[in-house]
Design an enzyme around this catalytic site. Structure first.
Site, PDB file in Angstrom:
ATOM      1  N   LYS A  33      18.473 134.898  76.631  1.00 14.18           N
ATOM      2  CA  LYS A  33      19.530 133.991  76.194  1.00 14.18           C
ATOM      3  C   LYS A  33      20.605 133.837  77.271  1.00 14.18           C
ATOM      4  CE  LYS A  33      18.170 132.568  72.124  1.00 14.18           C
ATOM      5  NZ  LYS A  33      17.891 131.138  71.861  1.00 14.18           N
TER       6      LYS A  33
ATOM      7  N   TYR B 166      15.793 140.038  74.643  1.00 13.42           N
ATOM      8  CA  TYR B 166      16.456 138.920  73.971  1.00 13.42           C
ATOM      9  C   TYR B 166      17.739 138.543  74.694  1.00 13.42           C
ATOM     10  CZ  TYR B 166      18.751 136.178  70.343  1.00 13.42           C
ATOM     11  OH  TYR B 166      19.391 135.174  69.653  1.00 13.42           O
TER      12      TYR B 166
END
Length: 238
Positions: A160, A156
């Site tokens: 991002k 994650y």
């Protein structure tokens, strides 16, 4: 607060909590909308027909991890409204919970595709018509986790972070061509799903989707004409 009449905005991830808040904020500010979701059924549930003027809203189902689908979406938007002034990309998701050595390749690739590949492909698709008009606003949703690595969130965080680097690159390439590119960095968003997953948390410290939408509208407005390549923290009180 802002007047987006005569503007056309593509809102991706429009069936989600944040995407819905962004779509409604732009709609009430006068924009015409292309509302995009991977699953068309989510759009039908999220947007009852009586709440939106059909002349100002186009619904589209598209898998934005697919280049052909992203390009087809932009072509449909241009065919319907003749221009694309704004991209507000809220597509994304969260999958974490394991250390690096226990994280599956499937999780790594899924996060990179959902969060980073989709942002790259939809940016790539909207830039040519924006260049042709000599103007445009691109706003992506990254994450606080994109600023630094943290335990048990490698895929994650990396995905991002890639969105933040994408925005910085877009800004460097497009700043002299009338196109602004920025992103927002939410903290924990106050959604029913997050409340269910973290029932003991202090929800008052989380950031509301509507508060994030306000920042996105600012970045898409003429008031942010001098803002380019920014990663704006929107953490609430967390």
């Amino acid at each position: 607060m802002f007047d987006f009449s005569e503007r056309v905005a593509i809102i991706t991830g429009a069936g989600g909590n944040l995407g819905g808040a962004v779509a409604r904020a732009f709609y009430h500010a006068g924009a015409s909308l292309v509302l995009v979701e991977h699953n068309a059924g989510r759009l039908a549930i999220a947007y009852p027909a009586e709440q939106f003027a059909p002349a100002r809203v186009h619904f589209a189902a598209a898998d934005l991890t697919d280049e052909v689908a992203a390009e087809a979406l932009v072509a449909k938007a241009l065919d319907r409204f003749g221009a694309i002034d704004i991209l507000a990309n809220t597509v994304g998701g969260y999958r974490a919970g394991t250390p690096v050595h226990e994280t599956s390749l499937e999780t790594w690739e899924f996060m990179l595709a959902l969060n980073a590949r989709s942002a790259f492909l939809i940016s790539k698709a909207v830039i040519p018509p924006m260049l042709a008009r000599g103007s445009g606003k691109i706003v992506h949703v990254a994450s606080r986790a994109g600023l630094s690595g943290g335990a048990r969130q490698v895929a994650y965080s990396a995905s991002k972070s890639a969105v933040v680097r994408l925005v910085e690159t877009l800004a460097a390439e497009l700043r002299h061509k009338g196109i602004n590119a920025n992103c927002v960095l939410p903290g924990t968003i106050d959604t029913p799903q997050n409340r269910a997953e973290m029932p003991d948390a202090d929800f008052s410290k989380w950031v509301a989707p509507e508060a994030i939408a306000d920042v996105i509208l600012f970045l898409a407005s003429d008031a942010a004409r001098a803002v380019n390549g920014a990663a704006v923290p929107v953490y609430g009180r967390s």
